[in-house]
Design a protein around this motif. Structure first.
Motif, PDB file in Angstrom:
ATOM      1  N   ALA A 253     -82.776 -78.224  -4.160  1.00  0.00           N
ATOM      2  CA  ALA A 253     -83.054 -78.768  -5.315  1.00  0.00           C
ATOM      3  C   ALA A 253     -84.772 -79.392  -5.482  1.00  0.00           C
ATOM      4  N   GLY A 254     -85.130 -78.956  -6.021  1.00  0.00           N
ATOM      5  CA  GLY A 254     -86.611 -79.838  -6.770  1.00  0.00           C
ATOM      6  C   GLY A 254     -86.741 -80.036  -8.333  1.00  0.00           C
ATOM      7  N   PHE A 255     -87.397 -81.351  -8.132  1.00  0.00           N
ATOM      8  CA  PHE A 255     -87.528 -81.842  -9.506  1.00  0.00           C
ATOM      9  C   PHE A 255     -88.320 -82.098 -10.085  1.00  0.00           C
ATOM     10  N   ARG A 256     -89.052 -82.207 -11.671  1.00  0.00           N
ATOM     11  CA  ARG A 256     -90.614 -82.031 -11.950  1.00  0.00           C
ATOM     12  C   ARG A 256     -89.878 -82.534 -13.428  1.00  0.00           C
ATOM     13  N   LEU A 257     -91.356 -83.344 -13.968  1.00  0.00           N
ATOM     14  CA  LEU A 257     -91.480 -83.767 -14.846  1.00  0.00           C
ATOM     15  C   LEU A 257     -92.091 -82.705 -15.570  1.00  0.00           C
ATOM     16  N   SER A 258     -91.384 -83.159 -16.887  1.00  0.00           N
ATOM     17  CA  SER A 258     -92.131 -82.347 -18.457  1.00  0.00           C
ATOM     18  C   SER A 258     -91.294 -82.644 -19.589  1.00  0.00           C
ATOM     19  N   GLU A 259     -92.964 -83.098 -20.181  1.00  0.00           N
ATOM     20  CA  GLU A 259     -92.653 -83.251 -21.891  1.00  0.00           C
ATOM     21  C   GLU A 259     -92.435 -84.587 -21.927  1.00  0.00           C
ATOM     22  N   GLY A 260     -92.249 -85.761 -20.671  1.00  0.00           N
ATOM     23  CA  GLY A 260     -91.455 -86.652 -20.369  1.00  0.00           C
ATOM     24  C   GLY A 260     -90.372 -87.250 -19.927  1.00  0.00           C
ATOM     25  N   SER A 261     -89.735 -85.308 -19.352  1.00  0.00           N
ATOM     26  CA  SER A 261     -88.420 -85.686 -19.032  1.00  0.00           C
ATOM     27  C   SER A 261     -88.370 -84.803 -18.008  1.00  0.00           C
ATOM     28  N   THR A 262     -87.373 -85.520 -16.959  1.00  0.00           N
ATOM     29  CA  THR A 262     -87.377 -84.500 -15.680  1.00  0.00           C
ATOM     30  C   THR A 262     -86.351 -83.673 -16.020  1.00  0.00           C
ATOM     31  N   ARG A 263     -86.682 -82.606 -14.932  1.00  0.00           N
ATOM     32  CA  ARG A 263     -86.142 -80.413 -14.768  1.00  0.00           C
ATOM     33  C   ARG A 263     -86.058 -80.147 -13.518  1.00  0.00           C
ATOM     34  N   LEU A 264     -85.333 -79.565 -13.563  1.00  0.00           N
ATOM     35  CA  LEU A 264     -84.857 -78.744 -11.966  1.00  0.00           C
ATOM     36  C   LEU A 264     -85.886 -78.383 -12.397  1.00  0.00           C
ATOM     37  N   ALA A 265     -86.873 -77.820 -10.978  1.00  0.00           N
ATOM     38  CA  ALA A 265     -88.137 -77.308 -10.657  1.00  0.00           C
ATOM     39  C   ALA A 265     -87.073 -74.908 -10.119  1.00  0.00           C
ATOM     40  N   ASN A 266     -86.608 -75.500  -9.510  1.00  0.00           N
ATOM     41  CA  ASN A 266     -85.936 -74.683  -8.646  1.00  0.00           C
ATOM     42  C   ASN A 266     -84.618 -75.353  -7.939  1.00  0.00           C
ATOM     43  N   LEU A 267     -84.217 -74.902  -7.751  1.00  0.00           N
ATOM     44  CA  LEU A 267     -82.783 -74.643  -6.871  1.00  0.00           C
ATOM     45  C   LEU A 267     -81.813 -73.679  -6.036  1.00  0.00           C
ATOM     46  N   TYR A 268     -81.398 -73.506  -4.726  1.00  0.00           N
ATOM     47  CA  TYR A 268     -81.505 -72.719  -3.582  1.00  0.00           C
ATOM     48  C   TYR A 268     -80.049 -73.207  -3.179  1.00  0.00           C
ATOM     49  N   GLN A 269     -78.568 -72.504  -2.671  1.00  0.00           N
ATOM     50  CA  GLN A 269     -77.502 -73.261  -2.199  1.00  0.00           C
ATOM     51  C   GLN A 269     -77.194 -72.231  -1.466  1.00  0.00           C
ATOM     52  N   SER A 270     -76.356 -72.375  -0.400  1.00  0.00           N
ATOM     53  CA  SER A 270     -75.536 -71.088   0.166  1.00  0.00           C
ATOM     54  C   SER A 270     -74.494 -71.785   0.867  1.00  0.00           C
ATOM     55  N   GLY A 271     -73.353 -70.576   1.291  1.00  0.00           N
ATOM     56  CA  GLY A 271     -72.120 -71.721   1.809  1.00  0.00           C
ATOM     57  C   GLY A 271     -71.271 -72.761   1.372  1.00  0.00           C
ATOM     58  N   ALA A 272     -71.792 -73.571   1.372  1.00  0.00           N
ATOM     59  CA  ALA A 272     -70.186 -74.657   1.411  1.00  0.00           C
ATOM     60  C   ALA A 272     -70.585 -75.813   0.775  1.00  0.00           C
ATOM     61  N   ALA A 273     -71.743 -75.635   0.520  1.00  0.00           N
ATOM     62  CA  ALA A 273     -72.971 -76.423  -0.036  1.00  0.00           C
ATOM     63  C   ALA A 273     -73.356 -76.275  -0.993  1.00  0.00           C
ATOM     64  N   LYS A 274     -73.301 -77.265  -1.562  1.00  0.00           N
ATOM     65  CA  LYS A 274     -73.232 -76.723  -3.757  1.00  0.00           C
ATOM     66  C   LYS A 274     -74.230 -78.044  -4.675  1.00  0.00           C
ATOM     67  N   ILE A 275     -74.356 -78.148  -5.340  1.00  0.00           N
ATOM     68  CA  ILE A 275     -75.108 -79.292  -6.277  1.00  0.00           C
ATOM     69  C   ILE A 275     -74.614 -78.217  -7.481  1.00  0.00           C
ATOM     70  N   ARG A 276     -74.148 -79.466  -8.250  1.00  0.00           N
ATOM     71  CA  ARG A 276     -74.340 -79.004  -9.782  1.00  0.00           C
ATOM     72  C   ARG A 276     -74.954 -80.253 -11.005  1.00  0.00           C
ATOM     73  N   LEU A 277     -75.204 -79.603 -12.233  1.00  0.00           N
ATOM     74  CA  LEU A 277     -76.419 -80.669 -12.630  1.00  0.00           C
ATOM     75  C   LEU A 277     -75.676 -80.932 -14.070  1.00  0.00           C
ATOM     76  N   PRO A 278     -74.532 -82.294 -14.010  1.00  0.00           N
ATOM     77  CA  PRO A 278     -74.165 -82.228 -15.374  1.00  0.00           C
ATOM     78  C   PRO A 278     -74.897 -82.790 -16.176  1.00  0.00           C
TER      79      PRO A 278
ATOM     80  N   VAL B 157     -76.123 -85.650 -18.412  1.00  0.00           N
ATOM     81  CA  VAL B 157     -76.367 -86.126 -18.843  1.00  0.00           C
ATOM     82  C   VAL B 157     -77.133 -87.277 -20.256  1.00  0.00           C
ATOM     83  N   TYR B 158     -76.783 -88.339 -20.260  1.00  0.00           N
ATOM     84  CA  TYR B 158     -77.851 -88.802 -21.639  1.00  0.00           C
ATOM     85  C   TYR B 158     -78.179 -90.001 -21.484  1.00  0.00           C
ATOM     86  N   ASP B 159     -79.110 -90.799 -21.694  1.00  0.00           N
ATOM     87  CA  ASP B 159     -80.304 -92.103 -21.450  1.00  0.00           C
ATOM     88  C   ASP B 159     -80.298 -92.397 -20.115  1.00  0.00           C
ATOM     89  N   GLU B 160     -80.013 -91.044 -19.312  1.00  0.00           N
ATOM     90  CA  GLU B 160     -79.392 -91.863 -17.471  1.00  0.00           C
ATOM     91  C   GLU B 160     -80.780 -90.341 -17.309  1.00  0.00           C
TER      92      GLU B 160
END
Length: 284
Positions: free
Chosen positions: A26-51, A53-56
């Motif tokens: 996964a890649g993250f970038r700063l946009s308009e003062g907030s960190t946002r997901l830039a790209n995401l790849y997952q395969s097999g048993a490895a997964k990433i979830r993005l819940p 969050v507030y004030d974190e």
């Protein structure tokens, strides 16, 4: 229900056993003062979830859908933070290394942290079961003013479950570079009966639960007094810990009588050290 602990004890040959081969990045970038997901790849048993969050900081949660690791399994994880981004990477639950009959399970993690960015690597503990075989490699490339806070904790058998680890192989290698220069290297190799090789005062005095925290940031050395004061507040009859700082980095090592003692100590220490609560999955 699939039980990885039972499956890992099967006498079937390696050719007949299904193996985990997971890759997530996964890649993250700063946009308009907030960190946002830039790209995401997952395969097999490895997964990433993005819940949400507030004030974190933006939080990524790792999930191994195989339920654990055994001989021949492979997990590869990559995270890239662009200029100014701030993200936390944690795990949904403890990782488990089960009995191995076919060589090591291998986990690799690679981080790239750009200028002014900060990555907090805060997975929950890794549990090593009897006869497990796990090899892990972590590499990070940091910009000159980037920050990396990383934690890894290991439990050799769950005391509350009456588990005994008579034999284990665990190898852990960390390499941290800043602007291409190697600034931190750490290698751990555990082999044999942990009650034997961890018995002495130069290791853990018999404690089978250990953790290492690394703060590699321009301000790390300034936090030494804070780290030591937080360690001083931990129950000394259940947890042993120490911290030191040099060359722009701080390292704290903790050992504990039980997994619950270690987790309680880490929650207390990290909450105070970070001046922020841990990700919610730590409390589920």
């Amino acid at each position: 229900m699939y039980d990885a602990g039972v499956a890992s004890q099967s006498t079937a040959s390696a050719r007949e056993l299904q193996r985990v081969n997971g890759h997530a990045r996964a890649g993250f970038r700063l946009s308009e003062g907030s960190t946002r997901l830039a790209n995401l790849y997952q395969s097999g048993a490895a997964k990433i979830r993005l819940p949400k969050v507030y004030d974190e900081p933006t939080t990524a949660v790792l999930i191994n859908t195989a339920g654990g690791l055994t001989g021949g399994d492979r997990l590869s994880l990559e995270f890239h933070l662009a200029v100014g981004a701030h993200a936390i990477v944690t795990s949904q639950a403890a990782e488990r290394a089960y009995r191995s009959q076919t060589g090591p399970a291998k986990v690799t993690a690679k981080f790239q942290v750009g200028a002014g960015a900060k990555l907090e690597w805060l997975p929950q503990e890794t549990i090593l079961f009897d006869a497990s075989n796990l090899s892990r490699t972590i590499e990070a490339d940091l910009a000159e003013d980037a920050g990396l806070l990383m934690l890894e904790s290991v439990i050799l058998g769950r005391k509350a479950m009456g588990e005994k680890v008579r034999s284990v192989f665990f190898r852990d290698s960390w390499r941290i570079r800043r602007s291409g220069r190697l600034v931190f290297a750490d290698d751990v190799r555990l082999e044999g009966d942990p009650e034997v090789f961890l018995a002495g005062p130069a290791t853990t005095s018999g404690n089978l639960c250990v953790a290492t925290l690394l703060d590699c940031s321009p301000q790390a050395e300034d936090h030494l007094n804070l780290a030591r004061s937080l360690i001083g507040a931990l129950p000394s009859d259940r947890v042993r810990a120490a911290a030191s700082a040099w060359n722009g980095q701080l390292v704290a090592r903790l050992t504990a009588v039980s997994g619950q003692d270690l987790r309680t100590a880490l929650v207390s220490f990290l909450t105070g050290y970070r001046s922020a609560p841990l990700p919610r999955v730590w409390h589920c």
